[in-house]
Enzyme design. Structure first.
Site, short mmCIF file in Angstrom:
data_model
loop_
_atom_site.label_atom_id
_atom_site.label_comp_id
_atom_site.label_asym_id
_atom_site.label_seq_id
_atom_site.Cartn_x
_atom_site.Cartn_y
_atom_site.Cartn_z
CD GLN A 143 35.60 43.49 33.16
OE1 GLN A 143 35.34 42.54 33.48
NE2 GLN A 143 36.12 44.73 33.33
N GLY A 270 34.32 35.57 39.14
CA GLY A 270 33.44 35.37 40.21
C GLY A 270 32.39 36.61 40.28
CD GLU A 273 32.85 45.60 37.42
OE1 GLU A 273 33.98 46.40 36.37
OE2 GLU A 273 32.97 43.99 37.30
CG HIS A 297 35.81 43.16 43.90
ND1 HIS A 297 37.78 43.32 44.26
CD2 HIS A 297 35.57 43.39 42.75
CE1 HIS A 297 37.68 43.68 42.92
NE2 HIS A 297 36.29 43.28 41.89
CD GLU A 298 31.75 41.71 41.60
OE1 GLU A 298 32.32 42.71 40.53
OE2 GLU A 298 32.64 41.08 41.51
CG HIS A 301 33.57 47.45 40.17
ND1 HIS A 301 34.58 47.40 39.75
CD2 HIS A 301 34.17 46.16 40.41
CE1 HIS A 301 36.01 47.13 39.30
NE2 HIS A 301 35.78 45.54 39.63
CD GLU A 320 38.40 45.02 38.63
OE1 GLU A 320 38.19 45.05 40.46
OE2 GLU A 320 37.77 45.13 37.56
CG ASP A 377 40.20 38.60 28.94
OD1 ASP A 377 40.03 38.74 29.68
OD2 ASP A 377 41.06 36.74 29.03
CE1 TYR A 385 40.31 42.45 40.43
CE2 TYR A 385 41.35 42.13 38.33
CZ TYR A 385 40.05 42.42 38.96
OH TYR A 385 39.01 41.94 37.60
NE ARG A 560 35.18 32.35 41.06
CZ ARG A 560 35.25 33.03 42.43
NH1 ARG A 560 34.67 32.11 42.94
NH2 ARG A 560 36.11 34.27 42.61
#
Length: 608
Positions: A143, A270, A273, A297-298, A301, A320, A377, A385, A560
C-alpha cells in the site's frame, strides 16, 4: 437487503494506475518466485488470466523498477508463444512504467518473466542483527501503489483478482503470504499459496523469516520470530473475542482465518490489513494489552477495505473512516464505552493537530481528495481516518445507532468484493438512508464533510470521563503538587491515560521539572512506544539530556512512521537538532522501510 443497483454509476478512472485505463482486466494470478537474500531480489514469473479480452488489442500492467525479461502469450490450452510488449521508455517517479502487451484473438493469459530491483520500494531486506533472532528477514508493504515494485500487476484498488503462488526460499526460513498459509517449515523450502477471494494488488503481501506459529483459536493465531512469540501470544489473547465481536456488529467474517504476523520493528506502520494475515508492528507489545485497538482496526478492515474497497486513493476515507468507527465499536463491545471514549478523544485531538498542520482551508482536509499527479501516500493522513469517523458519528447522532448499524451491515453485504468510490457511496447513502427522512441531508451537511475543508461545526463533541480524571491530576501538578503526590491516583492508568497526561503537560516545563516527573513515573525507561513517543518531544524541547540515549535508541530501532516524523521534527526544532538528527538518521536509515525514508528524507532536506 437493499435492491440498489451497483451498475447505475460508473467507477472513475484511477489516476495512479496506467492499468486502470486498460481495456482488459486481469482476473487471476499464478505467481512463481524465488527469494534471493544474497542479491536482495525476487525473480520468476507472473501469469495473468485475462477476463474476456474480446476484440481488445492490448492489456496494460503497472511496473516500477522491474526488469522485464520476456513476455509470453498463452492460449486456452496453456500453449505459450512469445508476445510483443512495450515498456514506457521514461519512468514516472511515482507511477513507474506502463507495460503494454499486444493481444491476439487466441490469447487467454499473459506470462511475464521478471526480477525485482535490490532497492524495490515495497521490499525490506533485513540482516539478522535487525531482527529478534539470528536469521535474515524479508517483508513487503504494497500500500498504496508499491505492489508494482515487486510484481507486474494492475495496481489499482478498484481492480480485484484471485491468486495462487509458489515461492522458493532458503530451507530454514518460513514463507507467508496474504493467502492460505503454512504453519510450519517445509524441508524443501518451497511453499504454495492460494487466495480464492478476489483482492486488489495493494493487499498482496509476502514475508520470509525465522518464524513460528501459535494458535489462539480454531481460526486465529500468531506468527512471530521465536523470541517474540510468547510475548505476542499473551498480548493478543483476546483476538478471537475481537473477531466474534466484529461479526456480531456487521456480519460474518468472510476470509476463513484471521492470523497476525508480528514483524521486526522496522515495519513502517502500526499494521497492514493483508487478508488472512495482518502485519503488525512490535511497538504494540506493551505487556498489558493496552494497545490492541490497533489490531481491532486491522480486523475491521476485513469488512471496510478488504471486502468493500476504495475505488481510487482519492476515496481513501471510505476505507479508513468506516474502519476507525468500526474499530471503536469493537473496543466498546469488549471493554466498555469508557474505554472507547478515550480512543475517540485521542483521535479527535490527532485530527485537530492534522488540520492545523495541513491548514484549515486546505483541500487536503476534504474527505474526497484530489491526488492526481501526486504520490497517493500524501493522502494517508488523519483526515481519512478521523474526519471519516467523525462523519459517521454525526450520522449516528442524527439517525440513531440501530439504524446506522443496519445501514452499515447491509452496505458491507451488498458491495462485498467490490470497489466503491465517493460518488457511488453518496448516491447509495441518499437512496438507502438520507432520502427517507426530509431534511436529514441538510442536517448532516454532507457536502461540507465530503468536499469542504476542516471539521464541520456539526461534528458531535467527544469526551472521556477517565480523561477528566487525568485532567484533574494535571491541574494538581500545575498548582504545585509534586509528581510523586499523584502516584496513588495514577496506579490504574492505561496507556491512553498516560498519553493524554503527556499531551496535556505544558510546553514550558524545564529540564528540572521533567526530571521530577521522570523520577516519579519512569517515562524514559518505559517499554511502551506510545508513551515514549509522547514523552520525547518534551525532553527535546526542555533539553532534558538524561532522555537522550533512550531517544536515540528508539529512533535507531523503531521504524513506525507515526512516531518517527514528529520526533525528527521535534529534534530539528532544537538548537543543535539539524546535525544531531542527521547523525542519528545516518545510522538509523538502513533500519527503515522506504515508506518511512521517503518522508524523512524530504523532512531533513527541507531543513537544509
Amino acid at each position: 437487503m437493499s435492491t440498489y443497483p451497483p451498475s447505475s454509476i460508473a467507477l472513475p478512472t484511477d489516476p495512479h494506475s496506467f492499468a486502470s485505463r486498460s481495456p482488459v482486466r486481469a482476473k487471476h494470478l499464478a505467481l512463481a518466485l524465488a527469494v534471493d537474500f544474497d542479491s536482495h531480489t525476487l525473480s520468476g514469473s507472473a501469469t495473468w488470466q485475462l477476463a474476456e479480452p474480446g476484440a481488445a488489442t492490448e492489456v496494460v500492467f503497472d511496473t516500477r523498477d522491474l526488469t522485464i525479461e520476456s513476455v509470453e502469450a498463452l492460449d486456452a490450452y496453456g500453449a505459450a508463444t512469445a508476445a510483443n510488449f512495450t515498456l514506457d521508455s521514461v519512468a514516472d517517479p511515482v507511477l513507474g512504467q506502463a507495460l503494454s502487451v499486444a493481444l491476439t484473438p487466441a490469447m487467454t493469459a499473459v506470462r511475464i518473466h521478471y526480477r525485482t530491483s535490490p532497492t524495490a520500494a515495497a521490499l525490506q531486506w533485513l540482516a539478522p542483527e535487525q531482527t529478534a533472532g539470528t536469521q535474515p528477514f524479508l517483508f513487503t508493504q504494497s500500500q498504496a501503489i508499491l505492489a508494482r515494485t515487486w510484481l507486474p500487476c494492475q495496481d489499482s484498488p478498484g481492480i480485484r483478482f484471485t491468486y495462487e503462488a509458489t515461492v522458493r526460499v532458503p530451507a530454514h526460513l518460513l514463507a507467508l503470504m496474504s493467502a492460505e498459509n503454512p504453519q510450519q517449515l517445509r524441508a524443501s523450502g518451497e511453499y504454495r499459496f492460494r487466495m480464492t477471494e478476489p483482492i486488489p494488488a495493494y493487499l498482496m503481501a509476502l514475508a520470509v523469516g525465522d518464524l513460528a506459529f501459535e494458535p489462539l483459536s480454531h481460526r486465529t493465531g500468531i506468527y512471530a520470530e521465536p523470541a517474540t512469540l510468547p510475548t505476542a501470544t499473551h498480548e493478543f489473547a483476546d483476538l478471537e473475542k475481537m473477531v466474534a465481536a466484529a461479526e456480531e456488529l456487521y456480519g460474518p467474517y468472510r476470509w476463513e482465518r484471521y492470523d497476525l504476523l508480528v514483524l521486526p520493528p522496522s515495519f513502517p506502520f502500526g499494521g497492514m490489513e493483508n487478508p488472512r494475515l495482518t502485519f503488525v508492528t512490535p511497538t504494540i507489545l506493551a505487556g498489558d494489552r493496552s494497545l490492541t485497538s490497533l489490531v481491532a482496526h486491522e480486523l475491521a478492515h476485513s469488512w471496510s477495505g478488504n471486502l468493500v474497497t476504495n475505488a481510487t486513493w482519492n476515496d481513501f476515507w471510505l476505507n479508513e473512516g468506516f474502519t476507525v468507527y468500526f474499530e471503536r465499536r469493537i473496543m466498546e463491545h469488549l471493554y466498555g464505552a469508557e474505554y472507547a471514549d478515550m480512543l475517540q478523544v485521542l483521535g479527535r485531538a490527532a485530527l485537530h493537530h492534522t488540520i492545523e498542520e495541513i491548514g484549515v482551508a486546505s483541500p487536503d482536509t476534504h474527505l474526497h481528495l484530489a491526488l492526481a499527479g501526486r504520490d497517493p501516500d500524501e493522502g494517508l493522513t488523519e483526515i481519512a481516518y478521523e474526519k471519516g469517523c467523525a462523519l459517521l458519528l454525526t450520522l449516528e447522532s442524527l439517525v440513531g445507532r440501530p439504524r446506522l448499524d443496519v445501514f452499515i451491515k447491509e452496505y458491507f453485504a451488498r458491495f462485498s468484493f467490490q470497489a466503491m468510490d465517493t460518488a457511488t457511496f453518496l448516491h447509495y447513502l441518499r437512496a438507502e438512508l438520507l432520502d427517507h427522512e426530509p431534511g436529514l441531508e441538510g442536517n448532516l451537511n454532507l457536502a461540507a464533510w465530503v468536499d469542504g475543508p476542516g471539521l464541520p461545526s456539526n461534528a458531535p463533541p467527544v469526551s472521556s470521563r477517565r480523561f477528566d480524571a487525568v485532567d484533574q491530576s494535571l491541574i494538581q501538578l500545575q498548582g504545585g503538587a509534586a509528581p510523586a503526590a499523584l502516584l496513588p491516583s495514577t496506579a490504574d492508568w492505561s496507556s491512553h491515560e498516560w498519553v493524554h497526561f503527556l499531551h496535556g503537560l505544558p510546553a514550558t516545563l524545564s529540564a528540572e521539572q521533567l526530571a521530577a516527573l521522570d523520577a516519579a513515573f519512569h517515562f524514559t525507561a518505559s517499554g511502551n512506544s506510545e508513551i515514549l513517543a509522547a514523552w520525547f518531544p518534551h525532553t527535546l524541547r526542555a533539553g532534558y539530556a538524561a532522555a537522550g540515549p533512550a531517544l536515540e535508541k528508539f529512533l535507531l530501532h523503531v521504524g513506525r512512521r507515526k512516531f518517527l516524523v514528529p520526533l525528527y521534527r521535534a529534534l530539528l526544532a532544537t538548537p543543535d537538532g539539524r546535525s544531531r538528527a542527521r547523525a542519528i538518521y545516518a545510522k538509523a536509515r538502513p533500519n527503515y522501510h522506504s515508506v518511512a525514508t521517503g518522508t524523512i528524507d524530504a523532512l531533513l532536506s527541507e531543513q537544509a
